[in-house]
Scaffold this active site. Structure first.
Site, short mmCIF file in Angstrom:
data_model
loop_
_atom_site.label_atom_id
_atom_site.label_comp_id
_atom_site.label_asym_id
_atom_site.label_seq_id
_atom_site.Cartn_x
_atom_site.Cartn_y
_atom_site.Cartn_z
CD GLN A 290 -2.75 -0.85 2.62
OE1 GLN A 290 -2.48 -1.66 3.50
NE2 GLN A 290 -3.65 0.12 2.81
NE ARG B 109 -7.96 8.12 10.87
CZ ARG B 109 -8.81 8.88 10.17
NH1 ARG B 109 -10.12 8.70 10.26
NH2 ARG B 109 -8.37 9.84 9.37
CB ALA C 10 -6.49 7.99 5.60
CG PHE D 124 -5.30 4.37 10.94
CD1 PHE D 124 -4.35 3.57 10.32
CD2 PHE D 124 -4.84 5.54 11.56
CE1 PHE D 124 -3.00 3.92 10.30
CE2 PHE D 124 -3.49 5.89 11.55
CZ PHE D 124 -2.58 5.09 10.91
CD GLU E 244 -9.64 3.75 6.77
OE1 GLU E 244 -9.63 4.92 6.35
OE2 GLU E 244 -8.89 3.36 7.68
NE ARG F 77 -12.88 -1.66 4.75
CZ ARG F 77 -13.46 -2.45 3.88
NH1 ARG F 77 -13.37 -3.76 3.99
NH2 ARG F 77 -14.15 -1.96 2.88
CG PHE G 89 -8.37 -5.63 4.32
CD1 PHE G 89 -9.52 -5.06 3.78
CD2 PHE G 89 -8.01 -6.91 3.89
CE1 PHE G 89 -10.28 -5.74 2.84
CE2 PHE G 89 -8.76 -7.58 2.95
CZ PHE G 89 -9.91 -7.00 2.43
CD GLU H 170 -1.43 2.67 6.10
OE1 GLU H 170 -2.54 2.20 6.43
OE2 GLU H 170 -0.97 3.73 6.54
CB THR I 269 -5.00 12.76 11.89
OG1 THR I 269 -4.22 11.58 12.10
CG2 THR I 269 -6.47 12.38 11.89
#
Ligand code: MTE
Ligand code: QUE
Ligand code: MOS
Length: 767
Positions: free
Chosen positions: A191, A304, A513, A338, A715, A336, A222, A226, A444
């Site tokens: 990702q 988050r 995100a 986060f 998400e 998913r 998912f 990342e 964020t």
């Protein structure tokens, strides 16, 4: 292509990755992990590994030419252990062999001795000992302590929220191809190609321009690819460079489950004050996450969770503390939502508890506490639309969605029917719940909200589109192609989308995100606009026609009275030496957030939705079944309703798995017990509710200037599944005629349900 099997995944690309040329046949990697959770290696004897059949190369930490640490944001993730062992499965060495099976067999021949230390494995213990990977953080508005002391009613409690294994169907995998001048090309199920490019470069002591990451697609990610796709790309790169061979590093399912992080499990502790009607006046909330052994993305994930601890509700006086706890387990990572789902489940559970305390239907309590964007000031004169991080809520579609669901899915009638059913049914009990979702859209961490695209138009009128986003099954590529097609007035079939490549678009954000379409779609549209403007200017001069009379539509360009094919337009521009390649860029406007003061506007806008779930439980076995789900979700102006509805259905079912059947278990020495589909239960097709009504909110154009006024969808729908967990709890409460709120942790497995039922029955007998 994902669905039909036509798609090529990493493992399928071995035959195309230079294996039949001067590089010889490819090598396959297997990683040797620690058997203990905490300590150090006393002796590592790899002689038998090196001599095993098929083995070509073996590496340890000492063989890394550049940087050892591959922590994405903060250090703490050595590619191979150099000194301290911090979790079971932590990579100690790696083997490359002529085939995957030989590599796997060879790894088992290592002779390892350890200095073992007592591991810390329990989240509550880490909370008590203040054992953290990152410092705590607080968000605050009003005076929660004073308001709590003054509240007419108070409740306090604790909720344990489980983690989740990603269970992407394609496991972690990368292929490294050595190039002629010491460069490396890496094909990776990833990702975050830019981050991995940077880490491979650092590990190999190369400049970034010598490393190219290519991601055609992922067979699911998912959030699990990342940061945690990087290690396997780095190991493939290391072996490829050392041996000048094509190298594949893929994890077998069991290794994947043991060696990569999961959704964070949380411990939530709270005290809430409320009026006799059930309106919240004060909340103090502690969200403690089990981060595992290193920071990874946990700072942003717990943030988050904190940003979503209000969900849809106005909290006049509130203090939210986020703790990033360290344990000697694998480092947990993006999944998913986060952290958002955990923060949201916490407040939804509180809504139910308040409902029991004041004797009202939970839906009444939810509606009473919703943000009010139109009018209402509370008794202190404050507007009821300010979040705990001081962002103002506008364009709040949740009240409308709830009203639509209440009437279209007959909430109140079904509530009465379920009451009658339960009164007549001593063993089977039904439950019902409606829960809303408000999910903030934007990274964020502000600098990640940027994207690039590169568009080529060829002289035959065909178009090649590149952008920085990656495809993982969410439909990003088709959506961005549609956007470019719309802008140029051509059919999507004219557009070929290239693989994501770091040599085409540099310095990209992860596809995460839920922002993939929002930011890459905008960047691609900007590139398309540039090409369109150049074509228009050229054709205007060429045909002596005002620019306003040049129209791009129906796969044609109309120039005044004349009609050109796209190919004719492109060729004409080329002959006049007009550039038909353009880059596009986008950065999300209006967002700012100051972490020091925990105030700002971190989110460009919110995605909204709500769901009603109905369940039935067996109070003798704890088994449950979803009977029906009604979902309404706000995707703004949908770019692709088919894709969006797929995301909503898939998100909901994945969320139901998280909150019901998916349970991660470790033994007392920190070994994962649930390391295969035999012991870890993801939802199967039969677990989807037999009545499954999914609708997009109509006439819901995003008021912000997003791409075609759409809203992100990846998400948010996962959190609609909170309604299923609340419905199970509602069904359990029927055992004691809804006199008490059952104590229920997540996931609500049959064991957990049975425990809650038995506790209620014991209370009933006692009273
Ligand atoms: N859908 C599928 N089929 N596979 C996935 O891996 N990942 C989810 C979501 N939907 C995922 C998915 C996650 S975690 C995110 S952040 C978004 O897709 C990312 O893609 P987007 O930003 O393009 O929506
Ligand atoms: C939501 C997300 C992510 C996020 C913040 C969100 C995310 C992610 C990061 C992140 C943060 C700092 C970094 C970095 C990534 O933040 O997925 O590389 O330095 O990766 O609100 O999904
Ligand atoms: Mo998604 S968890 O932001 O990759």
């Amino acid at each position: 292509m994902h669905v039909t099997g036509a798609a090529l995944y990493i493992d399928d690309q071995i035959p195309f990755s230079g294996s039949a040329n001067e590089l010889g046949s490819p090598l396959f990697v297997c990683v040797g992990g620690s058997a203990i959770a905490h300590g150090a290696v006393k002796r590592m004897d790899l002689s038998r590994v090196k001599q095993a059949p098929g083995v070509v190369d073996v590496v340890t930490a000492e063989d890394i030419p550049g940087q050892l640490d591959i922590g994405a944001v903060f250090p703490g993730d050595p590619l191979l252990v150099a000194d301290t062992i911090e979790y079971v499965g932590q990579p100690l060495f790696a083997v490359a062999a002529t085939d995957f099976t030989s590599a796997r067999k060879a790894v088992k021949l290592a002779r390892l001795e350890y200095h073992e230390q007592r591991p810390l494995l329990d989240l509550a213990e880490a909370v008590a000992k203040r054992f953290y990977v990152r410092p705590p953080h607080r968000m605050q508005r009003g005076d929660a302590d004073a308001a709590l002391a003054a509240a007419p009613n108070r409740l306090h409690g604790e909720l344990r929220i489980g983690g989740q294994e990603h269970f992407y169907l394609e496991g972690q995998a990368s292929i490294a191809i050595p190039e002629e001048d010491g460069s490396l090309t890496i094909l990776s199920s990833n990702q975050n190609p830019t981050e991995t490019q940077k880490l491979v470069a650092q590990v190999m002591a190369l400049p970034m321009h010598k490393v190219t990451l290519v991601t055609r697609r992922m067979g699911g990610a998912f959030g699990g690819k990342e940061t945690q796709a990087a290690a396997w790309a780095c190991l493939a790169a290391l072996f490829a460079a050392r041996n000048h061979r094509v190298v594949e590093c893929k994890l077998a399912r069991g290794d994947d489950m043991i060696m990569t992080g999961k959704r964070h499990n949380f411990l939530h502790r709270f005290a809430v004050g409320f009026t006799d009607h059930g309106a919240i006046t004060a909340l103090t909330s502690m969200l403690a996450a089990q981060c595992g052994n290193s920071p990874d993305l946990s700072d942003a994930i717990v943030d988050r969770a904190m940003f979503h601890n209000d969900n849809c509700y106005y909290l006049p006086n509130v203090t939210i503390d986020g703790l990033r706890c360290k344990t000697h387990t694998v480092s947990n990572t993006a999944f998913r939502g986060f952290g958002g789902p955990q923060g949201m489940l916490a407040i939804e559970s509180i809504m139910d508890e308040i409902a029991f305390a004041v004797g009202k239907d939970p839906l009444e309590i939810r509606k009473l506490n919703l943000y009010d964007t139109d009018s209402g000031n509370d008794s202190s004169g404050a507007q009821r639309n300010i979040t705990p991080y001081h962002q103002r809520i506008t364009d709040f579609t949740v009240p409308q969605i709830i009203a639509q669901l209440e009437s279209e899915a007959d909430y109140w009638q079904r509530r009465e029917q379920i009451k009658s059913f339960n009164a007549a049914s001593p063993v089977l009990k039904k439950g019902l719940a409606l829960t809303p979702v408000k999910f903030g859209i934007s990274f964020t961490v502000s600098h990640l909200n940027q994207a690039g695209a590169l568009l080529h138009m060829y002289t035959d009128g065909s178009i090649l589109l590149n952008h920085g986003g990656t495809e993982m099954g969410q439909g990003l590529m088709i959506k961005v192609a549609q956007i470019v097609a719309q802008e140029l007035g051509v059919s999507p079939a004219r557009i070929q989308v290239s693989a994501t490549r770091t040599d085409k678009i540099p310095n990209t954000a992860p596809t995460a995100a839920s922002s993939g379409t929002d930011i890459n779609g905008m960047a691609a549209r900007n590139a398309a606009r540039t090409i369109k403007q150049r074509l228009r200017a050229h054709l205007s001069a060429q045909y002596q026609t005002p620019a306003a009379q040049i129209v791009f539509a129906n796969d044609q360009i109309t120039v005044g009275e004349q009609t050109l094919s796209i190919a004719q337009g492109a060729k004409s521009a080329w002959l006049a030496r007009v550039q038909l390649s353009a880059s596009g860029f986008y950065k999300t406007p209006k967002i700012h957030y100051c972490r020091e003061t925990a105030r700002g506007r971190p989110f460009y806008y919110y995605a909204n939705g709500a769901a009603i779930s109905e369940v039935i439980i067996d109070t003798l076995t704890g088994e449950y079944k979803l009977l029906r789900a009604d979902l309404i979700h706000d995707v703004g102006n949908s770019i692709n309703p088919g894709v969006d509805i797929g995301q909503i259905e898939g998100g909901y079912v994945q969320g139901v798995g998280w909150l019901t059947s998916e349970e991660l278990k470790w033994d007392e020495r920190g070994r994962l017990l649930t390391d295969s589909p035999a012991t870890y239960k993801i939802p199967a097709i039969a677990d989807a509710p037999p009545i499954f009504n999914v609708r997009l909110l109509e006439n819901a154009a995003n008021r912000e200037d997003t791409i075609f006024h759409s809203k992100a969808v990846g998400e948010p729908p996962l959190m609609l599944a909170i309604s299923a967990w609340c419905a199970i709890r509602d069904a359990i409460a029927a055992v004691a005629d809804h006199t008490r709120c059952p104590k229920l942790d997540a996931p609500a497995t049959p064991q957990e349900i049975l425990k809650a039922v038995d506790a209620l029955r014991a209370l009933k007998v006692a009273s």
